[in-house]
Design a protein around this motif. Sequence first.
Motif, mmCIF file in Angstrom:
data_model
loop_
_atom_site.group_PDB
_atom_site.id
_atom_site.type_symbol
_atom_site.label_atom_id
_atom_site.label_comp_id
_atom_site.label_asym_id
_atom_site.label_seq_id
_atom_site.Cartn_x
_atom_site.Cartn_y
_atom_site.Cartn_z
ATOM 1 N N ILE A 31 56.378 -22.606 50.942
ATOM 2 C CA ILE A 31 56.902 -23.789 50.281
ATOM 3 C C ILE A 31 58.347 -23.984 50.707
ATOM 4 O O ILE A 31 59.113 -23.027 50.820
ATOM 5 C CB ILE A 31 56.797 -23.659 48.737
ATOM 6 C CG1 ILE A 31 57.101 -24.981 48.053
ATOM 7 C CG2 ILE A 31 57.675 -22.554 48.212
ATOM 8 C CD1 ILE A 31 55.979 -25.977 48.133
ATOM 9 N N LEU A 32 58.731 -25.202 50.976
ATOM 10 C CA LEU A 32 60.100 -25.570 51.321
ATOM 11 C C LEU A 32 60.654 -26.395 50.171
ATOM 12 O O LEU A 32 60.053 -27.395 49.768
ATOM 13 C CB LEU A 32 60.122 -26.378 52.624
ATOM 14 C CG LEU A 32 61.461 -26.977 53.053
ATOM 15 C CD1 LEU A 32 62.461 -25.874 53.389
ATOM 16 C CD2 LEU A 32 61.269 -27.909 54.256
ATOM 17 N N TYR A 33 61.806 -25.981 49.619
ATOM 18 C CA TYR A 33 62.338 -26.674 48.451
ATOM 19 C C TYR A 33 63.861 -26.746 48.539
ATOM 20 O O TYR A 33 64.492 -26.169 49.422
ATOM 21 C CB TYR A 33 61.912 -25.963 47.163
ATOM 22 C CG TYR A 33 62.504 -24.584 46.995
ATOM 23 C CD1 TYR A 33 63.683 -24.387 46.268
ATOM 24 C CD2 TYR A 33 61.895 -23.468 47.560
ATOM 25 C CE1 TYR A 33 64.234 -23.131 46.120
ATOM 26 C CE2 TYR A 33 62.441 -22.204 47.405
ATOM 27 C CZ TYR A 33 63.617 -22.041 46.693
ATOM 28 O OH TYR A 33 64.152 -20.796 46.554
ATOM 29 N N GLY A 34 64.467 -27.427 47.573
ATOM 30 C CA GLY A 34 65.924 -27.514 47.500
ATOM 31 C C GLY A 34 66.487 -28.720 48.222
ATOM 32 O O GLY A 34 65.759 -29.539 48.789
ATOM 33 N N THR A 64 66.428 -21.182 61.186
ATOM 34 C CA THR A 64 66.227 -22.562 61.615
ATOM 35 C C THR A 64 64.751 -22.914 61.489
ATOM 36 O O THR A 64 63.897 -22.260 62.089
ATOM 37 C CB THR A 64 66.675 -22.770 63.078
ATOM 38 O OG1 THR A 64 68.080 -22.515 63.171
ATOM 39 C CG2 THR A 64 66.412 -24.202 63.523
ATOM 40 N N LEU A 65 64.456 -23.909 60.697
ATOM 41 C CA LEU A 65 63.086 -24.395 60.529
ATOM 42 C C LEU A 65 62.870 -25.578 61.465
ATOM 43 O O LEU A 65 63.700 -26.491 61.518
ATOM 44 C CB LEU A 65 62.859 -24.801 59.085
ATOM 45 C CG LEU A 65 61.470 -25.336 58.699
ATOM 46 C CD1 LEU A 65 61.159 -24.951 57.259
ATOM 47 C CD2 LEU A 65 61.426 -26.859 58.840
ATOM 48 N N LYS A 66 61.773 -25.531 62.205
ATOM 49 C CA LYS A 66 61.458 -26.633 63.121
ATOM 50 C C LYS A 66 60.095 -27.220 62.784
ATOM 51 O O LYS A 66 59.127 -26.480 62.594
ATOM 52 C CB LYS A 66 61.477 -26.149 64.572
ATOM 53 C CG LYS A 66 62.876 -26.054 65.168
ATOM 54 C CD LYS A 66 62.836 -25.960 66.680
ATOM 55 C CE LYS A 66 64.233 -26.068 67.281
ATOM 56 N NZ LYS A 66 64.208 -26.082 68.764
ATOM 57 N N GLN A 72 66.144 -27.928 60.710
ATOM 58 C CA GLN A 72 67.128 -27.840 59.647
ATOM 59 C C GLN A 72 67.338 -26.382 59.251
ATOM 60 O O GLN A 72 66.436 -25.544 59.398
ATOM 61 C CB GLN A 72 66.701 -28.651 58.437
ATOM 62 C CG GLN A 72 65.473 -28.121 57.718
ATOM 63 C CD GLN A 72 65.122 -28.978 56.520
ATOM 64 O OE1 GLN A 72 64.220 -29.791 56.561
ATOM 65 N NE2 GLN A 72 65.859 -28.800 55.431
ATOM 66 N N PRO A 73 68.542 -26.053 58.772
ATOM 67 C CA PRO A 73 68.803 -24.677 58.339
ATOM 68 C C PRO A 73 68.187 -24.418 56.965
ATOM 69 O O PRO A 73 68.240 -25.278 56.083
ATOM 70 C CB PRO A 73 70.335 -24.613 58.283
ATOM 71 C CG PRO A 73 70.764 -26.024 58.030
ATOM 72 C CD PRO A 73 69.758 -26.896 58.709
ATOM 73 N N VAL A 74 67.622 -23.259 56.826
ATOM 74 C CA VAL A 74 67.028 -22.858 55.553
ATOM 75 C C VAL A 74 67.332 -21.378 55.311
ATOM 76 O O VAL A 74 67.715 -20.645 56.226
ATOM 77 C CB VAL A 74 65.491 -23.068 55.529
ATOM 78 C CG1 VAL A 74 65.142 -24.531 55.687
ATOM 79 C CG2 VAL A 74 64.822 -22.242 56.623
ATOM 80 N N ILE A 75 67.163 -20.960 54.072
ATOM 81 C CA ILE A 75 67.270 -19.543 53.705
ATOM 82 C C ILE A 75 65.894 -19.067 53.264
ATOM 83 O O ILE A 75 65.248 -19.696 52.426
ATOM 84 C CB ILE A 75 68.270 -19.334 52.550
ATOM 85 C CG1 ILE A 75 69.681 -19.731 52.969
ATOM 86 C CG2 ILE A 75 68.242 -17.876 52.082
ATOM 87 C CD1 ILE A 75 70.326 -18.794 53.955
ATOM 88 N N ALA A 76 65.434 -17.969 53.857
ATOM 89 C CA ALA A 76 64.173 -17.358 53.426
ATOM 90 C C ALA A 76 64.455 -16.565 52.150
ATOM 91 O O ALA A 76 65.115 -15.535 52.192
ATOM 92 C CB ALA A 76 63.625 -16.449 54.517
ATOM 93 N N MET A 94 64.430 -22.188 51.281
ATOM 94 C CA MET A 94 65.307 -23.096 50.564
ATOM 95 C C MET A 94 66.180 -23.872 51.562
ATOM 96 O O MET A 94 66.832 -23.272 52.417
ATOM 97 C CB MET A 94 66.202 -22.324 49.592
ATOM 98 C CG MET A 94 67.113 -23.213 48.759
ATOM 99 S SD MET A 94 68.165 -22.274 47.619
ATOM 100 C CE MET A 94 69.366 -21.587 48.782
ATOM 101 N N ARG A 95 66.177 -25.177 51.436
ATOM 102 C CA ARG A 95 67.025 -26.014 52.297
ATOM 103 C C ARG A 95 68.499 -25.753 51.967
ATOM 104 O O ARG A 95 68.883 -25.687 50.796
ATOM 105 C CB ARG A 95 66.727 -27.490 52.078
ATOM 106 C CG ARG A 95 65.299 -27.930 52.345
ATOM 107 C CD ARG A 95 65.183 -29.437 52.124
ATOM 108 N NE ARG A 95 63.805 -29.907 52.240
ATOM 109 C CZ ARG A 95 62.993 -30.088 51.207
ATOM 110 N NH1 ARG A 95 63.420 -29.798 49.976
ATOM 111 N NH2 ARG A 95 61.764 -30.537 51.390
#
Length: 231
Positions: A31-34, A64-66, A72-76, A94-95
């Motif tokens: 899941i990608l959130y934030g 880096t999520l592609k 875009q940069p994200v934090i796992a 998290m974005r």
Amino acid sequence: MAEIILNVDVRDGVGTGGARAARRAGMVPGILYGGDKAPVAISVNEKDFRKSLYTGKLLGHLVTLKYGKESQPVIARAVQFDPVSDRPLHFDLMRVDEKQTIKIEIAVHFINQDQCEAFRQGGSLEVVRHSVEVKVRADHIPEDLIVDLANHKMGDTIRWSDLKGTKNVEPTITDRDFVIASIKTSSAAISAAADEAHDAEVAAEAAEVEATEQGDAAEEGEAVAEDTAEG
């Protein structure tokens, strides 16, 4: 700059059924959130995800999520594992903005235990915090926070101020120099010291008794000699 790139697909199916379908297809659902945006169900090729995971630079780090031509940069933030097979089952991203200050848990790593004299004396390390929540810019997240045990002694209390790797990092606990760990005398060492002291005491008493007996024997021998001389 993020070292890891995750190529993701957007999942149409959400919930348990969609996650299971992704796993059957050799993907790890996530899941990608934030970022003031709606959550998005995503998935990553399991083999690629495992490679990234085992570098040790995925969880809790800038990634880096592609998706197609977008990135875009994200934090796992979290990874869930199967308790039996240890297979990754789900992950949370998290974005973030690279220059955004975030709160995140950083692991504490203890080094040079073999160079610490206290442990050769029977001491033991009592860890209070295995990780510390800090505020840090997303592109300055440290790998870990270091405690160098080499020069520590028995009875030492290790605090935040003793850590290395805290540059550009601020703890969320700000009202005190909080404890990370301490070096204490182990129960085994205390027992051994007590046994050693007891043995020393017994040996001293035995030596005293022996010396007394030898003195008495000497006096008795002198008395016999005097009686023989008088007779």
